[in-house]
Design a protein around this motif. Sequence first.
Motif, PDB file in Angstrom:
ATOM      1  N   GLY A   1       0.819  -1.195   0.000  1.00  0.00           N
ATOM      2  CA  GLY A   1       0.000   0.000   0.000  1.00  0.00           C
ATOM      3  C   GLY A   1       0.851   1.241   0.000  1.00  0.00           C
ATOM      4  N   ARG A   2       0.183   2.352  -0.099  1.00  0.00           N
ATOM      5  CA  ARG A   2       0.875   3.631  -0.121  1.00  0.00           C
ATOM      6  C   ARG A   2      -0.058   4.687   0.435  1.00  0.00           C
ATOM      7  NH1 ARG A   2       4.316   6.312  -5.002  1.00  0.00           N
ATOM      8  NH2 ARG A   2       4.705   8.252  -3.918  1.00  0.00           N
ATOM      9  N   SER A   3       0.493   5.659   1.140  1.00  0.00           N
ATOM     10  CA  SER A   3      -0.345   6.751   1.662  1.00  0.00           C
ATOM     11  C   SER A   3       0.122   8.066   1.049  1.00  0.00           C
ATOM     12  CB  SER A   3      -0.263   6.806   3.190  1.00  0.00           C
ATOM     13  OG  SER A   3       1.058   7.115   3.586  1.00  0.00           O
ATOM     14  N   TYR A   4      -0.793   9.008   0.978  1.00  0.00           N
ATOM     15  CA  TYR A   4      -0.496  10.329   0.435  1.00  0.00           C
ATOM     16  C   TYR A   4      -0.914  11.373   1.473  1.00  0.00           C
ATOM     17  CZ  TYR A   4      -0.308   7.960  -4.101  1.00  0.00           C
ATOM     18  OH  TYR A   4       0.001   7.128  -5.136  1.00  0.00           O
ATOM     19  N   CYS A   5      -0.083  12.368   1.657  1.00  0.00           N
ATOM     20  CA  CYS A   5      -0.436  13.488   2.531  1.00  0.00           C
ATOM     21  C   CYS A   5      -0.686  14.687   1.613  1.00  0.00           C
ATOM     22  CB  CYS A   5       0.711  13.770   3.511  1.00  0.00           C
ATOM     23  SG  CYS A   5       0.336  15.132   4.628  1.00  0.00           S
ATOM     24  N   VAL A   6      -1.949  15.049   1.482  1.00  0.00           N
ATOM     25  CA  VAL A   6      -2.342  16.085   0.529  1.00  0.00           C
ATOM     26  C   VAL A   6      -2.460  17.426   1.258  1.00  0.00           C
ATOM     27  CG1 VAL A   6      -4.111  16.812  -1.100  1.00  0.00           C
ATOM     28  CG2 VAL A   6      -3.563  14.386  -0.851  1.00  0.00           C
ATOM     29  N   ARG A   7      -1.698  18.410   0.774  1.00  0.00           N
ATOM     30  CA  ARG A   7      -1.727  19.723   1.419  1.00  0.00           C
ATOM     31  C   ARG A   7      -2.258  20.819   0.491  1.00  0.00           C
ATOM     32  NH1 ARG A   7       3.246  17.746   3.660  1.00  0.00           N
ATOM     33  NH2 ARG A   7       2.996  17.455   5.892  1.00  0.00           N
ATOM     34  N   THR A   8      -2.225  20.573  -0.811  1.00  0.00           N
ATOM     35  CA  THR A   8      -2.682  21.603  -1.749  1.00  0.00           C
ATOM     36  C   THR A   8      -3.528  20.956  -2.846  1.00  0.00           C
ATOM     37  OG1 THR A   8      -0.803  21.347  -3.242  1.00  0.00           O
ATOM     38  CG2 THR A   8      -0.522  22.913  -1.407  1.00  0.00           C
ATOM     39  N   GLN A   9      -4.228  21.808  -3.580  1.00  0.00           N
ATOM     40  CA  GLN A   9      -5.030  21.328  -4.708  1.00  0.00           C
ATOM     41  C   GLN A   9      -4.142  20.660  -5.753  1.00  0.00           C
ATOM     42  OE1 GLN A   9      -8.448  21.524  -5.149  1.00  0.00           O
ATOM     43  NE2 GLN A   9      -8.184  20.380  -7.048  1.00  0.00           N
ATOM     44  N   ARG A  10      -2.954  21.242  -5.973  1.00  0.00           N
ATOM     45  CA  ARG A  10      -2.032  20.695  -6.954  1.00  0.00           C
ATOM     46  C   ARG A  10      -1.564  19.294  -6.536  1.00  0.00           C
ATOM     47  NH1 ARG A  10       3.589  21.510  -7.727  1.00  0.00           N
ATOM     48  NH2 ARG A  10       4.201  21.141  -9.888  1.00  0.00           N
ATOM     49  N   MET A  11      -1.268  19.132  -5.222  1.00  0.00           N
ATOM     50  CA  MET A  11      -0.865  17.817  -4.714  1.00  0.00           C
ATOM     51  C   MET A  11      -1.990  16.805  -4.867  1.00  0.00           C
ATOM     52  SD  MET A  11       1.252  18.445  -1.230  1.00  0.00           S
ATOM     53  CE  MET A  11       1.755  16.820  -0.757  1.00  0.00           C
ATOM     54  N   LEU A  12      -3.222  17.265  -4.649  1.00  0.00           N
ATOM     55  CA  LEU A  12      -4.374  16.374  -4.788  1.00  0.00           C
ATOM     56  C   LEU A  12      -4.455  15.847  -6.218  1.00  0.00           C
ATOM     57  CD1 LEU A  12      -6.984  15.096  -3.671  1.00  0.00           C
ATOM     58  CD2 LEU A  12      -8.170  17.167  -4.347  1.00  0.00           C
ATOM     59  N   ASN A  13      -4.280  16.726  -7.187  1.00  0.00           N
ATOM     60  CA  ASN A  13      -4.326  16.314  -8.592  1.00  0.00           C
ATOM     61  C   ASN A  13      -3.211  15.317  -8.908  1.00  0.00           C
ATOM     62  OD1 ASN A  13      -6.509  17.967  -8.981  1.00  0.00           O
ATOM     63  ND2 ASN A  13      -5.318  19.668  -9.856  1.00  0.00           N
ATOM     64  N   GLN A  14      -2.008  15.565  -8.379  1.00  0.00           N
ATOM     65  CA  GLN A  14      -0.888  14.652  -8.613  1.00  0.00           C
ATOM     66  C   GLN A  14      -1.155  13.279  -7.995  1.00  0.00           C
ATOM     67  OE1 GLN A  14       2.280  16.939  -6.884  1.00  0.00           O
ATOM     68  NE2 GLN A  14       2.916  17.826  -8.845  1.00  0.00           N
ATOM     69  N   CYS A  15      -1.709  13.271  -6.774  1.00  0.00           N
ATOM     70  CA  CYS A  15      -1.992  12.010  -6.093  1.00  0.00           C
ATOM     71  C   CYS A  15      -3.063  11.215  -6.840  1.00  0.00           C
ATOM     72  CB  CYS A  15      -2.442  12.261  -4.657  1.00  0.00           C
ATOM     73  SG  CYS A  15      -1.138  12.922  -3.618  1.00  0.00           S
ATOM     74  N   LEU A  16      -4.107  11.897  -7.281  1.00  0.00           N
ATOM     75  CA  LEU A  16      -5.173  11.223  -8.034  1.00  0.00           C
ATOM     76  C   LEU A  16      -4.626  10.655  -9.338  1.00  0.00           C
ATOM     77  CD1 LEU A  16      -8.215  13.595  -7.439  1.00  0.00           C
ATOM     78  CD2 LEU A  16      -7.892  11.296  -6.544  1.00  0.00           C
ATOM     79  N   GLU A  17      -3.780  11.415 -10.016  1.00  0.00           N
ATOM     80  CA  GLU A  17      -3.171  10.944 -11.265  1.00  0.00           C
ATOM     81  C   GLU A  17      -2.330   9.692 -11.004  1.00  0.00           C
ATOM     82  OE1 GLU A  17      -2.685  10.735 -15.163  1.00  0.00           O
ATOM     83  OE2 GLU A  17      -3.838  12.354 -14.242  1.00  0.00           O
ATOM     84  N   SER A  18      -1.580   9.707  -9.908  1.00  0.00           N
ATOM     85  CA  SER A  18      -0.758   8.563  -9.538  1.00  0.00           C
ATOM     86  C   SER A  18      -1.619   7.332  -9.260  1.00  0.00           C
ATOM     87  CB  SER A  18       0.074   8.921  -8.305  1.00  0.00           C
ATOM     88  OG  SER A  18       0.746   7.795  -7.812  1.00  0.00           O
ATOM     89  N   LEU A  19      -2.726   7.517  -8.564  1.00  0.00           N
ATOM     90  CA  LEU A  19      -3.627   6.398  -8.251  1.00  0.00           C
ATOM     91  C   LEU A  19      -4.276   5.831  -9.511  1.00  0.00           C
ATOM     92  CD1 LEU A  19      -5.348   7.723  -5.006  1.00  0.00           C
ATOM     93  CD2 LEU A  19      -3.820   5.760  -5.186  1.00  0.00           C
ATOM     94  N   VAL A  20      -4.708   6.704 -10.408  1.00  0.00           N
ATOM     95  CA  VAL A  20      -5.366   6.267 -11.643  1.00  0.00           C
ATOM     96  C   VAL A  20      -4.425   5.408 -12.478  1.00  0.00           C
ATOM     97  CG1 VAL A  20      -6.249   7.108 -13.867  1.00  0.00           C
ATOM     98  CG2 VAL A  20      -7.059   8.130 -11.747  1.00  0.00           C
ATOM     99  N   GLN A  21      -3.140   5.757 -12.500  1.00  0.00           N
ATOM    100  CA  GLN A  21      -2.170   4.982 -13.281  1.00  0.00           C
ATOM    101  C   GLN A  21      -1.982   3.571 -12.720  1.00  0.00           C
ATOM    102  OE1 GLN A  21       1.343   7.383 -13.280  1.00  0.00           O
ATOM    103  NE2 GLN A  21       0.579   8.782 -14.851  1.00  0.00           N
ATOM    104  N   LYS A  22      -2.224   3.408 -11.384  1.00  0.00           N
ATOM    105  CA  LYS A  22      -2.024   2.103 -10.755  1.00  0.00           C
ATOM    106  C   LYS A  22      -3.244   1.198 -10.851  1.00  0.00           C
ATOM    107  CE  LYS A  22       1.379   3.756  -7.406  1.00  0.00           C
ATOM    108  NZ  LYS A  22       1.681   4.969  -8.142  1.00  0.00           N
ATOM    109  N   VAL A  23      -4.382   1.763 -11.189  1.00  0.00           N
ATOM    110  CA  VAL A  23      -5.618   0.971 -11.241  1.00  0.00           C
ATOM    111  C   VAL A  23      -5.606   0.105 -12.491  1.00  0.00           C
ATOM    112  CG1 VAL A  23      -8.120   1.093 -11.520  1.00  0.00           C
ATOM    113  CG2 VAL A  23      -6.994   2.622  -9.919  1.00  0.00           C
ATOM    114  N   GLN A  24      -5.848  -1.180 -12.301  1.00  0.00           N
ATOM    115  CA  GLN A  24      -5.967  -2.108 -13.429  1.00  0.00           C
ATOM    116  C   GLN A  24      -7.452  -2.321 -13.699  1.00  0.00           C
ATOM    117  OE1 GLN A  24      -3.725  -3.466 -15.298  1.00  0.00           O
ATOM    118  NE2 GLN A  24      -1.818  -3.187 -14.198  1.00  0.00           N
ATOM    119  N   SER A  25      -7.865  -2.163 -14.933  1.00  0.00           N
ATOM    120  CA  SER A  25      -9.273  -2.413 -15.223  1.00  0.00           C
ATOM    121  C   SER A  25      -9.443  -3.886 -15.555  1.00  0.00           C
ATOM    122  CB  SER A  25      -9.762  -1.531 -16.374  1.00  0.00           C
ATOM    123  OG  SER A  25      -9.175  -1.915 -17.576  1.00  0.00           O
ATOM    124  N   GLY A  26     -10.365  -4.512 -14.861  1.00  0.00           N
ATOM    125  CA  GLY A  26     -10.566  -5.929 -15.092  1.00  0.00           C
ATOM    126  C   GLY A  26     -11.752  -6.461 -14.323  1.00  0.00           C
TER     127      GLY A  26
END
Length: 193
Positions: A1-26
């Motif tokens: 697993g991995r955790s994210y500490c989100v402090r800004t809107q920009r960080m939130l977008n980066q974290c969401l982008e990172s999570l989306v790349q790890k999701v496997q559709s199946g």
Amino acid sequence: GRSYCVRTQRMLNQCLESLVQKVQSGVVINFEKSGPDPAPIGEDGLVDTSRPINSFASQPWHSCHKLIYVRPNPKTGVPVGHWPIPESFWPDQNSPTLPPRTAHPVVRFSCVDCEPMVIDKLPFDKYELEPSPLTQYILERKSPHTCWQVFVSSSGKYSELGHPFGYLKASTTLTCVNLFVMPYNYPVLLPLL
């Protein structure tokens, strides 16, 4: 697993982008062996009759709860499938409701080597299996030109196992195992077409 500490809107977008790349559709499927184990294959790729078949001892590859990757269409981004995985019951017009079913289909596979079947202009669906003891076992057999048929129990009207709706087959390069989904009872239908 991995955790994210989100402090800004920009960080939130980066974290969401990172999570989306790890999701496997199946889709998650329960693969269960039906019938006896296959004959062992020797180093030369031929059946090894010197090693006994122990069909009754449970092996990790006999039952796997794994993902099949459903790849989206590169042009539209939407996954496209032509054939469904059969239901585990025969439809009854007199029944007011559908019977309950498991969230993940139970797909049974027979370890009898068969010829993979496809014909021109009849579509089929091809899904890669997530690595598992089952995929490892199939790849170790080094038989990319044979396949194992898949079934859903109680999907046929007169047969407990039902008819095959596809097959498991190692890729020709022996890098992965694919589930081919065909029309229901394709071994009878394809020669007719």
